[in-house]
Design a protein around this motif. Structure first.
Motif, short mmCIF file in Angstrom:
data_model
loop_
_atom_site.label_atom_id
_atom_site.label_comp_id
_atom_site.label_asym_id
_atom_site.label_seq_id
_atom_site.Cartn_x
_atom_site.Cartn_y
_atom_site.Cartn_z
N SER A 298 0.84 -1.20 0.00
CA SER A 298 0.00 0.00 0.00
C SER A 298 0.87 1.25 0.00
O SER A 298 2.04 1.21 0.37
N ILE A 299 0.27 2.35 -0.44
CA ILE A 299 0.93 3.65 -0.45
C ILE A 299 -0.02 4.66 0.20
O ILE A 299 -1.19 4.76 -0.19
N VAL A 300 0.47 5.39 1.18
CA VAL A 300 -0.33 6.43 1.83
C VAL A 300 0.35 7.77 1.61
O VAL A 300 1.54 7.94 1.91
N ILE A 301 -0.41 8.74 1.08
CA ILE A 301 0.11 10.09 0.83
C ILE A 301 -0.63 11.06 1.74
O ILE A 301 -1.85 11.23 1.63
N LYS A 376 3.97 13.62 3.47
CA LYS A 376 4.57 12.40 4.01
C LYS A 376 4.04 11.22 3.21
O LYS A 376 2.84 11.09 2.99
N ILE A 377 4.96 10.38 2.76
CA ILE A 377 4.58 9.17 2.02
C ILE A 377 5.00 7.96 2.82
O ILE A 377 6.15 7.86 3.27
N THR A 378 4.05 7.04 3.01
CA THR A 378 4.32 5.78 3.70
C THR A 378 4.08 4.63 2.73
O THR A 378 2.97 4.49 2.19
N VAL A 379 5.10 3.86 2.48
CA VAL A 379 4.98 2.68 1.61
C VAL A 379 5.09 1.44 2.49
O VAL A 379 6.11 1.21 3.13
N GLU A 380 4.01 0.67 2.54
CA GLU A 380 4.03 -0.59 3.28
C GLU A 380 4.33 -1.73 2.32
O GLU A 380 3.67 -1.86 1.27
N LEU A 381 5.31 -2.54 2.67
CA LEU A 381 5.68 -3.67 1.83
C LEU A 381 4.89 -4.91 2.23
O LEU A 381 4.31 -4.98 3.32
N ARG A 389 8.83 8.54 4.44
CA ARG A 389 9.68 9.70 4.14
C ARG A 389 8.83 10.96 4.16
O ARG A 389 7.78 11.03 3.53
N GLU A 390 9.28 11.95 4.91
CA GLU A 390 8.61 13.24 4.98
C GLU A 390 9.39 14.28 4.21
O GLU A 390 10.62 14.25 4.18
N MET A 391 8.67 15.20 3.60
CA MET A 391 9.29 16.31 2.89
C MET A 391 8.74 17.59 3.47
O MET A 391 7.54 17.88 3.36
N SER A 392 9.60 18.36 4.11
CA SER A 392 9.19 19.61 4.76
C SER A 392 9.99 20.76 4.17
O SER A 392 11.19 20.88 4.42
N ILE A 393 9.33 21.60 3.40
CA ILE A 393 9.99 22.70 2.70
C ILE A 393 9.11 23.94 2.74
O ILE A 393 7.96 23.91 3.18
#
Length: 450
Positions: A298-301, A376-381, A389-393
């Motif tokens: 799954s992918i959570v955005i 933030k993207i969470t990839v469950e294998l 991985r979070e991206m804060s800009i």
């Protein structure tokens, strides 16, 4: 009695002088030109500029006022502005101010009018900056209020910038410029429903805004009169589009002191501005974790709620065109995780079985606690492992210096129809534009088909 909004804007535009503009503002204007024209040339292989050029060629037949970037033919000023604006918007990698893509509208106006009138480089840069500042002043203050109501920022605020730029190049008086802006406030338009539907209307909205911006200035030049209360009137622009006409002069109080063009940002990839950060984050995840598609469960955005709820952002298909895929965060993230790249070609795989399976596994979560441009993207294998991985800009992340933008445009050359030599000459001409007596040496290098 204090000046109205249109009078204050007109005063700024009329009094703006190249010699008084800060050096960094002029440099940013050149960067916007390089980015806008370069991205436009790299969008040649899409349907939109072809359609627009065909229409412009028919409607502007016989005229030799301005050049169509698509094929180098000549037509009327207004038709060239229309078609070239569509071309600059074709791969959706243009510059951005809030959610308005002002460059796609203002740049075609100054190119068309500048070419036809033999304007100097200094005149063109001054008009361009005037357009960005007028459109940007209103965009900065009211985009967050007009967009949730369903109005599209680019065409709503872009026509204001287009009319300001046209008024400057036509050397309108201050009073005429106020009337031109009043007409632009009345002619402003554009809705967001096409983003949700994945249809083509928004592709041509910027072209109409550019064309009509010139019309507004021509009307004023010919003696047409607009209301002084075009913006702040009880039934004016601010009430209609933002639902708020209180303290209307707040939007113009920093004109000439804080230059909005310095807040214009650039896109790294040919996707919606709101998808830039998710794509970058996904590409970094692919590289960092060496993610294999078959391993993904799954992918959570998680995104800022304003961005996640923008029409088309949460779409999971079925997809039929790139207008749908470039808006879809599930598509853009899944494609980036699968390929480790994001190109225009990547956006055209509507029936790709593996990609569509990945999109089906994607969940979008709008979060008020996530800042704009962050995610933030969470990839469950399938083995239960979770990769996060979070991206804060901030928006400064996309506010490129000239050299970085030039390198990005050079990377797009393979998607253009011009040679490397022509591109380098174009860049050189734009970097030294203030020294040019006219556009005669610039325009031959702006044609997509040489």
């Amino acid at each position: 009695m204090s000046q109205t909004v249109s009078e204050t804007l007109a005063s700024f535009v009329h009094r703006l002088r190249f010699e008084e503009i800060p050096v960094e503002v002029v440099q940013k204007a050149k960067t916007c030109l390089i980015h806008g024209i370069g991205v436009g040339l790299a969008g040649y292989d899409t349907d939109f500029p072809r359609i627009a050029a065909e229409i412009a060629g028919v409607n502007g037949r016989g005229a030799h006022e301005a050049t169509l970037l698509y094929n180098g033919s000549k037509c009327t000023i207004m038709e060239a502005a229309f078609a070239n604006a569509v071309m600059l918007h074709s791969r959706v990698q243009e510059d951005t101010h809030n959610t308005a893509h002002l460059g796609t509208i203002v740049i075609p106006v100054v190119l068309a009018l500048g070419e036809s009138r033999g304007a100097s480089g200094k005149e063109i840069l001054t008009a361009l900056i005037a357009g960005y500042e007028v459109g940007g002043a209103l965009s900065r203050q009211y985009t967050s209020q007009s967009t949730p109501r369903g109005f599209r920022a680019s065409s709503v605020y872009g026509i204001l910038g287009a009319s300001a730029a046209a008024a400057k190049l036509l050397h309108l008086t201050e009073e005429q410029t106020a009337h031109a802006l009043g007409f632009a406030a009345s002619f402003a338009f554009g809705t967001l429903e096409a983003f949700a539907a994945g249809t083509m209307e928004w592709r041509f909205e910027n072209g109409v805004a550019a064309k009509n911006g010139i019309l507004c200035a021509l009307l004023a030049q010919s003696g047409a009169v607009a209301t002084k209360l075009a913006f702040e009137g009880n039934a004016g622009f601010l009430h209609a589009f933002a639902g708020n006409h209180k303290d209307p002069l707040k939007c113009v109080q920093h004109l000439g002191k804080v230059y909005e063009i310095l807040n214009v940002t650039f896109k790294l990839y040919p996707v919606c501005a709101f998808n830039q950060s998710p794509v970058i984050n996904a590409l970094e995840m692919k590289k960092e974790f060496d993610i294999q598609v078959e391993q993904i469960q799954s992918i959570v955005i998680e995104m800022n709620d304003y961005e996640a709820n923008y029409p088309g952002m949460s779409s999971k298909g079925p997809f039929q065109n790139i207008s749908q895929t470039l808006m879809s965060a599930p598509y853009c993230v899944s494609s980036s995780l699968m390929d480790g790249e994001m190109t225009l070609a990547n956006l055209k795989r509507f029936d790709h079985e593996t990609l569509n399976q990945l999109i089906d596994k994607t969940i979008m979560i709008p979060e008020k606690t996530v800042n704009p441009l962050c995610n933030k993207i969470t990839v469950e294998l399938k083995n239960g492992q979770k990769l996060v991985r979070e991206m804060s800009i901030t928006q400064d992340f996309y506010n490129f210096e000239t050299e970085r933008d030039i390198e990005m445009i050079r990377d797009l050359r393979k998607e253009m129809q011009i040679s490397s030599e022509q591109l380098e000459q174009l860049i050189h001409e734009l970097l030294s534009l203030e020294n040019k007596p006219n556009l005669s040496t610039l325009m031959p290098n702006t044609t997509a088909v040489s």
